[in-house]
Write a protein that holds these residues in place. Structure first.
Motif, PDB file in Angstrom:
ATOM      1  N   MET A  20      57.065  98.703  49.948  1.00 53.09           N
ATOM      2  CA  MET A  20      57.712  99.468  49.366  1.00 53.09           C
ATOM      3  C   MET A  20      58.902 100.096  50.079  1.00 53.09           C
ATOM      4  SD  MET A  20      57.275  99.044  46.378  1.00 53.09           S
ATOM      5  CE  MET A  20      56.854  99.867  44.811  1.00 53.09           C
ATOM      6  N   ALA A  21      58.624 100.505  51.456  1.00 57.12           N
ATOM      7  CA  ALA A  21      59.224 101.344  52.364  1.00 57.12           C
ATOM      8  C   ALA A  21      60.659 100.151  52.944  1.00 57.12           C
ATOM      9  CB  ALA A  21      58.547 101.736  53.580  1.00 57.12           C
ATOM     10  N   GLY A  22      60.427  98.901  52.745  1.00 60.82           N
ATOM     11  CA  GLY A  22      61.265  98.005  53.216  1.00 60.82           C
ATOM     12  C   GLY A  22      60.900  97.511  54.568  1.00 60.82           C
ATOM     13  N   ASN A  23      59.962  97.909  54.964  1.00 63.78           N
ATOM     14  CA  ASN A  23      59.284  97.137  56.350  1.00 63.78           C
ATOM     15  C   ASN A  23      58.648  95.612  56.186  1.00 63.78           C
ATOM     16  OD1 ASN A  23      59.956  99.912  57.454  1.00 63.78           O
ATOM     17  ND2 ASN A  23      57.891 100.614  57.011  1.00 63.78           N
ATOM     18  N   MET A  24      58.553  95.260  55.068  1.00 62.35           N
ATOM     19  CA  MET A  24      58.057  93.886  55.003  1.00 62.35           C
ATOM     20  C   MET A  24      58.980  93.036  54.201  1.00 62.35           C
ATOM     21  SD  MET A  24      55.812  91.483  55.689  1.00 62.35           S
ATOM     22  CE  MET A  24      54.514  92.355  56.491  1.00 62.35           C
ATOM     23  N   LYS A  25      59.781  92.128  54.815  1.00 61.55           N
ATOM     24  CA  LYS A  25      60.621  91.375  53.828  1.00 61.55           C
ATOM     25  C   LYS A  25      59.822  90.325  53.242  1.00 61.55           C
ATOM     26  CE  LYS A  25      64.111  93.877  55.703  1.00 61.55           C
ATOM     27  NZ  LYS A  25      64.233  95.012  54.783  1.00 61.55           N
ATOM     28  N   ASP A  72      41.998  98.931  42.627  1.00 60.55           N
ATOM     29  CA  ASP A  72      41.610  98.432  43.702  1.00 60.55           C
ATOM     30  C   ASP A  72      42.352  98.416  44.914  1.00 60.55           C
ATOM     31  OD1 ASP A  72      39.676  97.010  42.383  1.00 60.55           O
ATOM     32  OD2 ASP A  72      40.849  95.001  41.935  1.00 60.55           O
ATOM     33  N   ILE A  73      43.808  98.797  44.776  1.00 57.32           N
ATOM     34  CA  ILE A  73      44.701  99.035  45.744  1.00 57.32           C
ATOM     35  C   ILE A  73      44.353 100.435  46.365  1.00 57.32           C
ATOM     36  CG2 ILE A  73      47.424  99.699  46.298  1.00 57.32           C
ATOM     37  CD1 ILE A  73      47.800  97.380  44.294  1.00 57.32           C
ATOM     38  N   LYS A  74      43.937 101.427  45.276  1.00 60.82           N
ATOM     39  CA  LYS A  74      43.679 102.614  45.996  1.00 60.82           C
ATOM     40  C   LYS A  74      42.593 102.654  46.852  1.00 60.82           C
ATOM     41  CE  LYS A  74      43.562 105.781  42.660  1.00 60.82           C
ATOM     42  NZ  LYS A  74      42.924 106.591  41.492  1.00 60.82           N
ATOM     43  N   ASN A  75      41.555 101.940  46.509  1.00 61.98           N
ATOM     44  CA  ASN A  75      40.246 101.660  47.193  1.00 61.98           C
ATOM     45  C   ASN A  75      40.211 100.785  48.359  1.00 61.98           C
ATOM     46  OD1 ASN A  75      39.077 103.480  45.562  1.00 61.98           O
ATOM     47  ND2 ASN A  75      38.218 101.878  44.000  1.00 61.98           N
ATOM     48  N   ASP A  76      41.251  99.970  48.778  1.00 64.07           N
ATOM     49  CA  ASP A  76      41.406  99.020  49.599  1.00 64.07           C
ATOM     50  C   ASP A  76      42.216  99.704  50.569  1.00 64.07           C
ATOM     51  OD1 ASP A  76      41.838  96.885  51.480  1.00 64.07           O
ATOM     52  OD2 ASP A  76      41.040  95.528  49.923  1.00 64.07           O
ATOM     53  N   HIS A  77      42.201  99.946  51.735  1.00 61.08           N
ATOM     54  CA  HIS A  77      42.958 100.510  52.931  1.00 61.08           C
ATOM     55  C   HIS A  77      43.986  99.374  53.086  1.00 61.08           C
ATOM     56  CE1 HIS A  77      44.469 102.484  56.125  1.00 61.08           C
ATOM     57  NE2 HIS A  77      44.375 101.629  56.852  1.00 61.08           N
ATOM     58  N   ARG A  78      43.575  98.040  53.360  1.00 64.20           N
ATOM     59  CA  ARG A  78      44.575  97.037  53.678  1.00 64.20           C
ATOM     60  C   ARG A  78      45.472  96.968  52.684  1.00 64.20           C
ATOM     61  NH1 ARG A  78      42.807  92.221  53.682  1.00 64.20           N
ATOM     62  NH2 ARG A  78      44.020  91.525  54.770  1.00 64.20           N
ATOM     63  N   LEU A  79      45.302  96.820  51.226  1.00 65.42           N
ATOM     64  CA  LEU A  79      46.098  96.648  50.283  1.00 65.42           C
ATOM     65  C   LEU A  79      47.178  97.867  49.974  1.00 65.42           C
ATOM     66  CD1 LEU A  79      43.909  95.069  47.377  1.00 65.42           C
ATOM     67  CD2 LEU A  79      45.618  93.948  49.177  1.00 65.42           C
ATOM     68  N   ASN A  80      46.458  99.076  50.192  1.00 64.58           N
ATOM     69  CA  ASN A  80      47.365 100.308  50.331  1.00 64.58           C
ATOM     70  C   ASN A  80      48.408 100.212  51.291  1.00 64.58           C
ATOM     71  OD1 ASN A  80      48.082 102.826  49.092  1.00 64.58           O
ATOM     72  ND2 ASN A  80      47.077 103.923  50.567  1.00 64.58           N
ATOM     73  N   LEU A  81      48.021 100.046  52.494  1.00 61.68           N
ATOM     74  CA  LEU A  81      49.014  99.824  53.589  1.00 61.68           C
ATOM     75  C   LEU A  81      50.163  98.929  53.345  1.00 61.68           C
ATOM     76  CD1 LEU A  81      49.722 100.692  56.329  1.00 61.68           C
ATOM     77  CD2 LEU A  81      48.185  98.917  57.447  1.00 61.68           C
ATOM     78  N   ALA A  82      49.652  97.764  52.911  1.00 57.43           N
ATOM     79  CA  ALA A  82      50.672  96.778  52.730  1.00 57.43           C
ATOM     80  C   ALA A  82      51.588  97.031  51.748  1.00 57.43           C
ATOM     81  CB  ALA A  82      49.951  95.329  52.262  1.00 57.43           C
ATOM     82  N   ARG A  83      50.999  97.500  50.404  1.00 57.35           N
ATOM     83  CA  ARG A  83      51.953  98.356  49.486  1.00 57.35           C
ATOM     84  C   ARG A  83      53.060  99.000  49.917  1.00 57.35           C
ATOM     85  NH1 ARG A  83      52.509 102.231  46.013  1.00 57.35           N
ATOM     86  NH2 ARG A  83      53.288 101.871  44.083  1.00 57.35           N
ATOM     87  N   GLU A  84      52.453 100.124  50.693  1.00 53.62           N
ATOM     88  CA  GLU A  84      53.236 101.189  51.417  1.00 53.62           C
ATOM     89  C   GLU A  84      54.645 100.614  52.309  1.00 53.62           C
ATOM     90  OE1 GLU A  84      51.169 104.147  53.255  1.00 53.62           O
ATOM     91  OE2 GLU A  84      50.058 104.786  51.419  1.00 53.62           O
ATOM     92  N   MET A  85      54.021  99.450  53.139  1.00 51.08           N
ATOM     93  CA  MET A  85      55.071  98.971  54.061  1.00 51.08           C
ATOM     94  C   MET A  85      56.156  97.992  53.180  1.00 51.08           C
ATOM     95  SD  MET A  85      52.641  97.290  57.161  1.00 51.08           S
ATOM     96  CE  MET A  85      54.158  96.486  57.898  1.00 51.08           C
TER      97      MET A  85
END
Length: 112
Positions: free
Chosen positions: A32-37, A17-30
């Motif tokens: 994991m990168a520390g851009n979302m506290k 689901d995360i791989k296929n959903d752009h919004r979830l993938n972007l949120a995960r990346e943010m």
């Protein structure tokens, strides 16, 4: 004994689901990168809240979908943090777990 309406259909795996959903993938990346506290407390030490967007909630049969869905909702309202984060698990009589993640989406003041 059969249920008239049957049990809810469980989605595919969370990773699919995360791989296929752009919004979830972007949120995960943010995240994991520390851009979302994400804080369980009402504040972030050393930072001030500029504005609060309100309570956001995401629910799913997969924890990753509920968690990263919450992050995606925060991104949608231009938040850069979630404070007061909580999660709950409800158990379906057939053994399924239903996850709820919630918190307050906020925008933090820029660090000078």
């Amino acid at each position: 004994m059969a249920l008239i309406f049957g049990s809810p259909k469980k989605p595919s795996t969370a990773k699919d689901d995360i791989k296929n959903d752009h919004r979830l993938n972007l949120a995960r990346e943010m995240y994991m990168a520390g851009n979302m506290k994400l804080m369980t407390t009402e504040t972030i030490p050393g930072r001030e809240i500029q504005s609060a967007f309100g309570l956001i909630v995401c629910r799913s049969y997969n924890f990753d979908n509920a968690f990263y869905g919450l992050m995606a909702q925060a991104v949608d309202v231009n938040a850069d943090a979630i404070v007061g984060y909580r999660e709950t698990i409800a158990f379906h009589p057939e053994g399924d777990k239903y996850y709820s993640c919630y918190g307050t989406a906020v925008r933090m003041k820029k660090v000078k």
